[in-house]
Every structure is written in C-alpha cells, then in structure tokens.
Design a protein around this motif. Sequence first.
Motif, PDB file in Angstrom:
ATOM      1  N   VAL A  21       0.840  -1.188   0.000  1.00  0.00           N
ATOM      2  CA  VAL A  21       0.000   0.000   0.000  1.00  0.00           C
ATOM      3  C   VAL A  21       0.880   1.244   0.000  1.00  0.00           C
ATOM      4  O   VAL A  21       2.082   1.174   0.262  1.00  0.00           O
ATOM      5  CB  VAL A  21      -0.939   0.014   1.235  1.00  0.00           C
ATOM      6  CG1 VAL A  21      -2.011  -1.054   1.108  1.00  0.00           C
ATOM      7  CG2 VAL A  21      -0.144  -0.175   2.530  1.00  0.00           C
ATOM      8  N   ASP A  22       0.287   2.388  -0.312  1.00  0.00           N
ATOM      9  CA  ASP A  22       1.002   3.660  -0.254  1.00  0.00           C
ATOM     10  C   ASP A  22       0.595   4.367   1.032  1.00  0.00           C
ATOM     11  O   ASP A  22      -0.518   4.893   1.146  1.00  0.00           O
ATOM     12  CB  ASP A  22       0.658   4.517  -1.468  1.00  0.00           C
ATOM     13  CG  ASP A  22       1.442   5.839  -1.476  1.00  0.00           C
ATOM     14  OD1 ASP A  22       2.210   6.072  -0.522  1.00  0.00           O
ATOM     15  OD2 ASP A  22       1.273   6.615  -2.432  1.00  0.00           O
ATOM     16  N   LEU A  23       1.488   4.374   2.006  1.00  0.00           N
ATOM     17  CA  LEU A  23       1.258   5.071   3.274  1.00  0.00           C
ATOM     18  C   LEU A  23       2.253   6.212   3.449  1.00  0.00           C
ATOM     19  O   LEU A  23       2.568   6.611   4.566  1.00  0.00           O
ATOM     20  CB  LEU A  23       1.370   4.088   4.445  1.00  0.00           C
ATOM     21  CG  LEU A  23       0.393   2.906   4.420  1.00  0.00           C
ATOM     22  CD1 LEU A  23       0.599   2.022   5.644  1.00  0.00           C
ATOM     23  CD2 LEU A  23      -1.064   3.395   4.364  1.00  0.00           C
ATOM     24  N   ASN A  24       2.741   6.728   2.332  1.00  0.00           N
ATOM     25  CA  ASN A  24       3.680   7.854   2.362  1.00  0.00           C
ATOM     26  C   ASN A  24       2.874   9.135   2.571  1.00  0.00           C
ATOM     27  O   ASN A  24       2.725   9.960   1.675  1.00  0.00           O
ATOM     28  CB  ASN A  24       4.478   7.897   1.061  1.00  0.00           C
ATOM     29  CG  ASN A  24       5.732   8.736   1.186  1.00  0.00           C
ATOM     30  OD1 ASN A  24       6.242   8.961   2.278  1.00  0.00           O
ATOM     31  ND2 ASN A  24       6.230   9.216   0.062  1.00  0.00           N
ATOM     32  N   ALA A  59       4.883  -1.058   3.082  1.00  0.00           N
ATOM     33  CA  ALA A  59       4.838   0.326   2.595  1.00  0.00           C
ATOM     34  C   ALA A  59       6.203   0.985   2.778  1.00  0.00           C
ATOM     35  O   ALA A  59       7.036   0.512   3.554  1.00  0.00           O
ATOM     36  CB  ALA A  59       3.773   1.118   3.352  1.00  0.00           C
ATOM     37  N   HIS A  60       6.401   2.087   2.052  1.00  0.00           N
ATOM     38  CA  HIS A  60       7.600   2.899   2.247  1.00  0.00           C
ATOM     39  C   HIS A  60       7.182   4.232   2.858  1.00  0.00           C
ATOM     40  O   HIS A  60       5.993   4.587   2.847  1.00  0.00           O
ATOM     41  CB  HIS A  60       8.330   3.137   0.918  1.00  0.00           C
ATOM     42  CG  HIS A  60       7.639   4.108   0.005  1.00  0.00           C
ATOM     43  ND1 HIS A  60       6.605   3.737  -0.834  1.00  0.00           N
ATOM     44  CD2 HIS A  60       7.817   5.449  -0.170  1.00  0.00           C
ATOM     45  CE1 HIS A  60       6.186   4.799  -1.510  1.00  0.00           C
ATOM     46  NE2 HIS A  60       6.893   5.862  -1.124  1.00  0.00           N
ATOM     47  N   PHE A  61       8.159   4.946   3.376  1.00  0.00           N
ATOM     48  CA  PHE A  61       7.890   6.274   3.915  1.00  0.00           C
ATOM     49  C   PHE A  61       9.146   7.120   3.769  1.00  0.00           C
ATOM     50  O   PHE A  61      10.215   6.751   4.260  1.00  0.00           O
ATOM     51  CB  PHE A  61       7.473   6.196   5.393  1.00  0.00           C
ATOM     52  CG  PHE A  61       7.043   7.517   5.964  1.00  0.00           C
ATOM     53  CD1 PHE A  61       5.794   8.046   5.678  1.00  0.00           C
ATOM     54  CD2 PHE A  61       7.892   8.253   6.779  1.00  0.00           C
ATOM     55  CE1 PHE A  61       5.402   9.270   6.180  1.00  0.00           C
ATOM     56  CE2 PHE A  61       7.506   9.479   7.291  1.00  0.00           C
ATOM     57  CZ  PHE A  61       6.254   9.989   6.995  1.00  0.00           C
ATOM     58  N   GLU A 116       7.585  -2.456   9.186  1.00  0.00           N
ATOM     59  CA  GLU A 116       8.367  -1.227   9.105  1.00  0.00           C
ATOM     60  C   GLU A 116       8.769  -0.883   7.666  1.00  0.00           C
ATOM     61  O   GLU A 116       8.775  -1.743   6.772  1.00  0.00           O
ATOM     62  CB  GLU A 116       9.616  -1.372   9.987  1.00  0.00           C
ATOM     63  CG  GLU A 116      10.507  -0.141  10.090  1.00  0.00           C
ATOM     64  CD  GLU A 116       9.806   1.114  10.622  1.00  0.00           C
ATOM     65  OE1 GLU A 116       9.033   1.716   9.836  1.00  0.00           O
ATOM     66  OE2 GLU A 116      10.031   1.471  11.795  1.00  0.00           O
ATOM     67  N   ASN A 117       9.077   0.356   7.455  1.00  0.00           N
ATOM     68  CA  ASN A 117       9.464   0.970   6.188  1.00  0.00           C
ATOM     69  C   ASN A 117      10.375   0.065   5.350  1.00  0.00           C
ATOM     70  O   ASN A 117      11.500  -0.238   5.740  1.00  0.00           O
ATOM     71  CB  ASN A 117      10.194   2.287   6.506  1.00  0.00           C
ATOM     72  CG  ASN A 117      10.350   3.188   5.299  1.00  0.00           C
ATOM     73  OD1 ASN A 117      10.254   2.753   4.158  1.00  0.00           O
ATOM     74  ND2 ASN A 117      10.631   4.450   5.557  1.00  0.00           N
ATOM     75  N   ALA A 149       3.144   3.915  -6.607  1.00  0.00           N
ATOM     76  CA  ALA A 149       4.522   3.415  -6.583  1.00  0.00           C
ATOM     77  C   ALA A 149       4.776   2.410  -7.706  1.00  0.00           C
ATOM     78  O   ALA A 149       5.850   1.811  -7.771  1.00  0.00           O
ATOM     79  CB  ALA A 149       4.823   2.767  -5.229  1.00  0.00           C
ATOM     80  N   ALA A 150       3.807   2.243  -8.592  1.00  0.00           N
ATOM     81  CA  ALA A 150       3.900   1.202  -9.613  1.00  0.00           C
ATOM     82  C   ALA A 150       4.886   1.516 -10.721  1.00  0.00           C
ATOM     83  O   ALA A 150       5.241   0.640 -11.515  1.00  0.00           O
ATOM     84  CB  ALA A 150       2.519   0.938 -10.223  1.00  0.00           C
ATOM     85  N   HIS A 151       5.348   2.777 -10.791  1.00  0.00           N
ATOM     86  CA  HIS A 151       6.330   3.119 -11.831  1.00  0.00           C
ATOM     87  C   HIS A 151       7.750   2.814 -11.361  1.00  0.00           C
ATOM     88  O   HIS A 151       8.703   3.031 -12.115  1.00  0.00           O
ATOM     89  CB  HIS A 151       6.208   4.588 -12.226  1.00  0.00           C
ATOM     90  CG  HIS A 151       6.375   5.569 -11.113  1.00  0.00           C
ATOM     91  ND1 HIS A 151       5.771   5.424  -9.895  1.00  0.00           N
ATOM     92  CD2 HIS A 151       7.086   6.733 -11.031  1.00  0.00           C
ATOM     93  CE1 HIS A 151       6.100   6.438  -9.110  1.00  0.00           C
ATOM     94  NE2 HIS A 151       6.899   7.235  -9.771  1.00  0.00           N
ATOM     95  N   ARG A 152       7.887   2.304 -10.145  1.00  0.00           N
ATOM     96  CA  ARG A 152       9.192   1.927  -9.611  1.00  0.00           C
ATOM     97  C   ARG A 152       9.339   0.409  -9.610  1.00  0.00           C
ATOM     98  O   ARG A 152       8.468  -0.287  -9.099  1.00  0.00           O
ATOM     99  CB  ARG A 152       9.353   2.434  -8.173  1.00  0.00           C
ATOM    100  CG  ARG A 152       9.070   3.917  -7.974  1.00  0.00           C
ATOM    101  CD  ARG A 152      10.036   4.783  -8.736  1.00  0.00           C
ATOM    102  NE  ARG A 152       9.872   6.196  -8.389  1.00  0.00           N
ATOM    103  CZ  ARG A 152      10.338   7.188  -9.119  1.00  0.00           C
ATOM    104  NH1 ARG A 152      10.999   6.935 -10.243  1.00  0.00           N
ATOM    105  NH2 ARG A 152      10.169   8.442  -8.749  1.00  0.00           N
TER     106      ARG A 152
END
Length: 398
Positions: A21-24, A59-61, A116-117, A149-152
């Motif tokens: 998921v995107d939690l940024n 997720a990343h942050f 975690e991240n 984030a799908a373009h990464r």
Amino acid sequence: MSDFKTLDDVSFQGKRVLLRVDLNVPMEKGRVTDKTRIERVASTIREIAGKGGRVVLLAHFGRPKGKKVESESLAPVADAVGKVLDRKVAFADDCIGEAARAAVDALDDGEIVLLENTRFHEGEENNDPDFAKALAANGDLYVNDAFSAAHRAHASTEGLAHLLPAYAGRAMQKELEALTRGLEKPTRPVCAIVGGAKVSTKIDLLENLVGRVDKLVIGGGMANTFLHANGVAVGKSLAERDLAETAQKILARAKETGCEVILPVDAVVAKEFKAGAASNVHMIDTIPEDGMILDLGPASVERVKAAMSDSRTIVWNGPLGAFEIKPFDKGTVDAARYAARRTEAKAIITVAGGGDTVAALNHAGVADDFTYVSTAGGAFLEWLEGKVLPGVAALRKS
C-alpha cells in the motif's frame, strides 16, 4: 478488468497476504495530517481481512536511502491506519527477519499488521532478489494496491509479484480501469488537456498524446513556449524559448496524426505576478512587451469548453493558468467546472491526475465530480507518457 488478476480471483481464508500500500502520508510532529491515502486502500484491507486473510501491510515512507531513520518510521502510521479501519493494527519494527516473522506468525485470521518501512533496506529500491525473497517468506499471496509506486521496479512493487501469486487490490483495480477508459480503450473522440509551467517536463507526454488523442488543449506557462515557437511575442511571460524547435516538432507530429492542437487566442495579462495585481485581457497578437501571460482569456476558455463538448473522453493533467493566485485562477476554474457539469450529465468521461491538477480541481471544488482523479503523481504522468509501469506489468495475466 480481464487483463489483470483481482481480489475476485482468489480465496484469502487463512492465507498470509502481503499487501503493498502507499502510506507515504503527510506527517507533523508524529501525527498523520492527511489520511487520504489510507482511506483509499481501506476497502482492500477490510475485504481481505473480512474474508479471513491475515493482512501484512508493506509500505515505504520518505527517502531513508537504505538506512534506518527514526523520523521516517511507519510506527505512527499504524495508529492512523487503525483509526481509519476502526480496528487494531499491530506493528513490527522490521519488514524482514525475526521481528517480521514473529509479528506475522502472531496473526489470526482477519488480523492486520504493518511492517516497518521497506526503504530501510537497500534491497528495496535495488529490487534485490534476496531482499524480495526475504519479504516473500512472510506471505502466501501478494496484492498490490499502490498504483502511485507502480512506476518503480522495487522489490515490494515488482519483485514480489514474481515470487508469489499476485493480484491487484481494489484501489489499483479502480485506477487501472479508469486509465484504460482514458487512453487504452477510450470512448472517442478523446480530448487531452495539458497545462503547467514547463514544456521540458512534459515532452514525452505531449509526444505520446498527439498520436493517441483527437484534440490536445495546451495551457499554462507551457502554452507560451508554443506561442513563441509560432512567432508570437509573449512579452515577459514564462516561456522556454530554447525549446521552440521541440514545440514545432510536436506540432508537426500532431498534424501528421490528425490531432487538433488548441492554443490560447487571448490571455489575462499583468505586469507583476502577485495576488490582486491589475490585469487586462489581450488577444495573443497584442501582448505588451512588459506584460506576463498568467491565465487563459475568456475566448480561449470558450474554445476549451467547445473542445470538451465535441469529445466523449477527457484526460487532464496540469492547470491552465497560475491558479494559485487570484484572479489568475479563473480559466482553470471555469474549464474544470464545465468538465464537472458535463461529467454529471454523463456526456463525458473525465480522468485527471498529477499533484497540481488535483490541487487545481480541489480549488475549483470539483475533484469529487470527475469520473476519476488520480493522486499518483509520477505513476500517472508516466502512464500518460505511454511508459510501461513495472508494478502494473507484473500483475498482468500471463
């Protein structure tokens, strides 16, 4: 959405589901200040948990660059996710290794943990196969719900999809369906509206669109570059004069493909760029030497509306003027509200995206009235440019 596997294609009961998921999200003093991204993935989390899956959120942050940075921990986000879902969300202080394994093993059916991240490890952005395997060790299935984030081609967005059965989450599915309707399989005629400050940031976008749409509206500061390329004196207006040849090539390509390019015919002009600055409407061939073009004029707005009236699908990226400062928001607001009315009347499909675009539509009060508004900045732009998005390609049915 026959090209992709979705949640309809799988049973989750008792399965460990790695859900990207995107939690940024925006944070201030350890608190989430905008929960929009959490709310967008909430339905996928609830559905998987409701069907007995053990939800493991990845997720990343921020940009910790492969090192553990306390200020970029996802720990405070776990509480925000729990509040949106109105249920407990556990947290593990690593996304691989013993800490992650213990947290996942402690889950019962229907329970949720946030790891975690992922960017605390270099292997994430490097798409390292060993790191991807370490992530995969804690899952039976993989679901990607992070179109932004799908373009990464990272381990958690692309690598995992080759190690576990992979599916699109509901937010991802909704995004892909909207984008398919926008350019892949649109209802024609299609009109693209492209604005913003600079042509240099959107050369690939414009080159792709002129071969795929029937009409192309160019506004904002980038329109000045095209006007300059056509020999129009634009005064002190923002314009990338060194890109005149590039602009001419795009116009020539549009002529070859039969794409009608719509440029401003009049403009709101001021001598200074500040709120409430004195301004006048000038035809494009009468811009004063000391004047700056800051918005579309009324005749140009009517041309944009006419292009929308002649179309069945609208794809929008970028504001048409300096909408952040009144009175130079009028062109963008008027065009956006017209698009919203046409959408409400079911006369057109409207797909929009990009950071400035979302801000402009919110400013006009119509973001909720478009068919779909994407919050995925880079991914949305690369899709418009016709590029392959690794995180999306990995979800396609073989």
